[in-house]
Scaffold this motif. Structure first.
Motif, mmCIF file in Angstrom:
data_model
loop_
_atom_site.group_PDB
_atom_site.id
_atom_site.type_symbol
_atom_site.label_atom_id
_atom_site.label_comp_id
_atom_site.label_asym_id
_atom_site.label_seq_id
_atom_site.Cartn_x
_atom_site.Cartn_y
_atom_site.Cartn_z
ATOM 1 N N MET A 1 47.367 116.738 39.068
ATOM 2 C CA MET A 1 45.964 116.719 39.439
ATOM 3 C C MET A 1 45.115 117.205 38.258
ATOM 4 N N PHE A 2 45.593 118.276 37.619
ATOM 5 C CA PHE A 2 44.832 118.852 36.518
ATOM 6 C C PHE A 2 44.644 117.844 35.387
ATOM 7 N N LEU A 3 45.676 117.069 35.082
ATOM 8 C CA LEU A 3 45.570 116.096 33.995
ATOM 9 C C LEU A 3 44.543 115.011 34.312
ATOM 10 N N TYR A 4 44.478 114.583 35.579
ATOM 11 C CA TYR A 4 43.446 113.615 35.971
ATOM 12 C C TYR A 4 42.058 114.229 35.827
ATOM 13 N N LEU A 5 41.914 115.486 36.237
ATOM 14 C CA LEU A 5 40.622 116.160 36.097
ATOM 15 C C LEU A 5 40.243 116.299 34.626
ATOM 16 N N ARG A 6 41.214 116.579 33.765
ATOM 17 C CA ARG A 6 40.935 116.679 32.325
ATOM 18 C C ARG A 6 40.459 115.333 31.775
ATOM 19 N N ASP A 7 41.077 114.253 32.248
ATOM 20 C CA ASP A 7 40.639 112.915 31.817
ATOM 21 C C ASP A 7 39.189 112.670 32.216
ATOM 22 N N LEU A 8 38.833 113.049 33.440
ATOM 23 C CA LEU A 8 37.453 112.874 33.906
ATOM 24 C C LEU A 8 36.498 113.760 33.112
ATOM 25 N N GLU A 9 36.945 114.947 32.755
ATOM 26 C CA GLU A 9 36.122 115.849 31.949
ATOM 27 C C GLU A 9 35.898 115.251 30.563
ATOM 28 N N GLN A 10 36.921 114.682 29.971
ATOM 29 C CA GLN A 10 36.784 114.073 28.643
ATOM 30 C C GLN A 10 35.855 112.872 28.657
ATOM 31 N N LEU A 11 35.763 112.197 29.802
ATOM 32 C CA LEU A 11 34.833 111.073 29.941
ATOM 33 C C LEU A 11 33.401 111.544 30.215
ATOM 34 N N GLY A 12 33.221 112.866 30.393
ATOM 35 C CA GLY A 12 31.893 113.403 30.652
ATOM 36 C C GLY A 12 31.435 113.246 32.085
ATOM 37 N N LEU A 13 32.379 113.014 33.006
ATOM 38 C CA LEU A 13 32.010 112.820 34.403
ATOM 39 C C LEU A 13 32.007 114.114 35.197
ATOM 40 N N ILE A 14 32.837 115.096 34.781
ATOM 41 C CA ILE A 14 32.911 116.371 35.484
ATOM 42 C C ILE A 14 32.997 117.506 34.478
ATOM 43 N N ALA A 15 32.731 118.726 34.968
ATOM 44 C CA ALA A 15 32.973 119.949 34.203
ATOM 45 C C ALA A 15 33.965 120.763 35.008
ATOM 46 N N LEU A 16 35.083 121.094 34.392
ATOM 47 C CA LEU A 16 36.111 121.870 35.092
ATOM 48 C C LEU A 16 35.709 123.327 35.200
ATOM 49 N N GLY A 17 36.041 123.901 36.345
ATOM 50 C CA GLY A 17 35.831 125.324 36.574
ATOM 51 C C GLY A 17 37.178 126.010 36.711
ATOM 52 N N ARG A 18 37.212 127.124 37.438
ATOM 53 C CA ARG A 18 38.470 127.849 37.656
ATOM 54 C C ARG A 18 39.375 127.068 38.590
ATOM 55 N N GLY A 19 40.678 127.175 38.335
ATOM 56 C CA GLY A 19 41.642 126.475 39.181
ATOM 57 C C GLY A 19 41.417 124.977 39.106
ATOM 58 N N LEU A 20 41.329 124.335 40.257
ATOM 59 C CA LEU A 20 41.075 122.899 40.294
ATOM 60 C C LEU A 20 39.642 122.580 40.707
ATOM 61 N N SER A 21 38.736 123.554 40.559
ATOM 62 C CA SER A 21 37.352 123.286 40.923
ATOM 63 C C SER A 21 36.682 122.483 39.797
ATOM 64 N N ALA A 22 35.767 121.624 40.196
ATOM 65 C CA ALA A 22 35.079 120.777 39.236
ATOM 66 C C ALA A 22 33.657 120.531 39.711
ATOM 67 N N LYS A 23 32.775 120.356 38.756
ATOM 68 C CA LYS A 23 31.371 120.055 39.062
ATOM 69 C C LYS A 23 31.094 118.640 38.552
ATOM 70 N N LEU A 24 30.546 117.813 39.425
ATOM 71 C CA LEU A 24 30.211 116.448 39.067
ATOM 72 C C LEU A 24 29.001 116.461 38.139
ATOM 73 N N LEU A 25 29.082 115.766 37.016
ATOM 74 C CA LEU A 25 28.002 115.747 36.030
ATOM 75 C C LEU A 25 27.159 114.476 36.085
ATOM 76 N N VAL A 26 27.479 113.586 36.986
ATOM 77 C CA VAL A 26 26.736 112.336 37.109
ATOM 78 C C VAL A 26 26.147 112.239 38.503
ATOM 79 N N GLU A 27 25.073 111.480 38.613
ATOM 80 C CA GLU A 27 24.448 111.298 39.924
ATOM 81 C C GLU A 27 25.316 110.404 40.803
ATOM 82 N N THR A 28 25.296 110.680 42.083
ATOM 83 C CA THR A 28 26.001 109.814 43.026
ATOM 84 C C THR A 28 24.984 108.979 43.773
ATOM 85 N N PRO A 29 25.347 107.847 44.281
ATOM 86 C CA PRO A 29 26.646 107.230 44.095
ATOM 87 C C PRO A 29 26.816 106.749 42.652
#
Length: 151
Positions: A1-29
């Motif tokens: 799971m962490f590696l997928y989150l890292r991939d999304l972070e590298q694409l600039g879509l999320i910012a990783l927090g502690r553990g597996l928490s993440a903040k979405l950096l793009v507007e939805t939808p």
């Protein structure tokens, strides 16, 4: 799971927090960039969905596919109506997401493809599988009933 989150972070879509928490950096939808780095995944997901829908017609999915010859003006009218239907579906989904508890929502996928059909690209017709590619009359040594020597 962490590696997928890292991939999304590298694409600039999320910012990783502690553990597996993440903040979405793009507007939805999220609106996909069809020419972006996720294009192969986007294509694979839609091809898989279409295959799934075909095998689940009348039970869990609707699949409509047909070809007709029309005037370009008629095709443009149908395309606009499809866009309007998609806009309405997005608006209704947005409303549902703001008025319905999460456990009352089900994910649905919408896929619509429409265009002047390049049949030669999507349905290539090559030699028949039983056609060896050579005709007896094209090869003088074979025309006399002789078989080619094994390699």
């Amino acid at each position: 799971m962490f590696l997928y989150l890292r991939d999304l972070e590298q694409l600039g879509l999320i910012a990783l927090g502690r553990g597996l928490s993440a903040k979405l950096l793009v507007e939805t939808p999220i609106q996909w960039n069809f020419e972006g780095p996720l294009r192969p995944l986007f294509e694979m997901t839609n091809k898989n969905f279409i295959g799934w829908a075909i095998t689940h017609i009348e039970k869990e999915a609707t699949f409509v596919s047909f070809s007709r010859r029309t005037r370009p003006e008629t095709a443009e009218m149908v395309r606009r109506e499809a866009e309007e239907l998609a806009d309405r579906a997005r608006l209704l989904a947005h409303h549902d997401q703001h008025t319905t508890p999460e456990d009352g929502l089900i994910g649905y996928k919408w896929t619509f493809a429409f265009g002047a059909t390049p049949f030669e690209a999507i349905m290539p017709i090559g030699p028949h599988p039983r056609d060896a590619g050579a005709r007896m009359e094209d090869q003088p040594s074979l025309a006399k009933g002789r078989r080619p020597l094994p390699a």
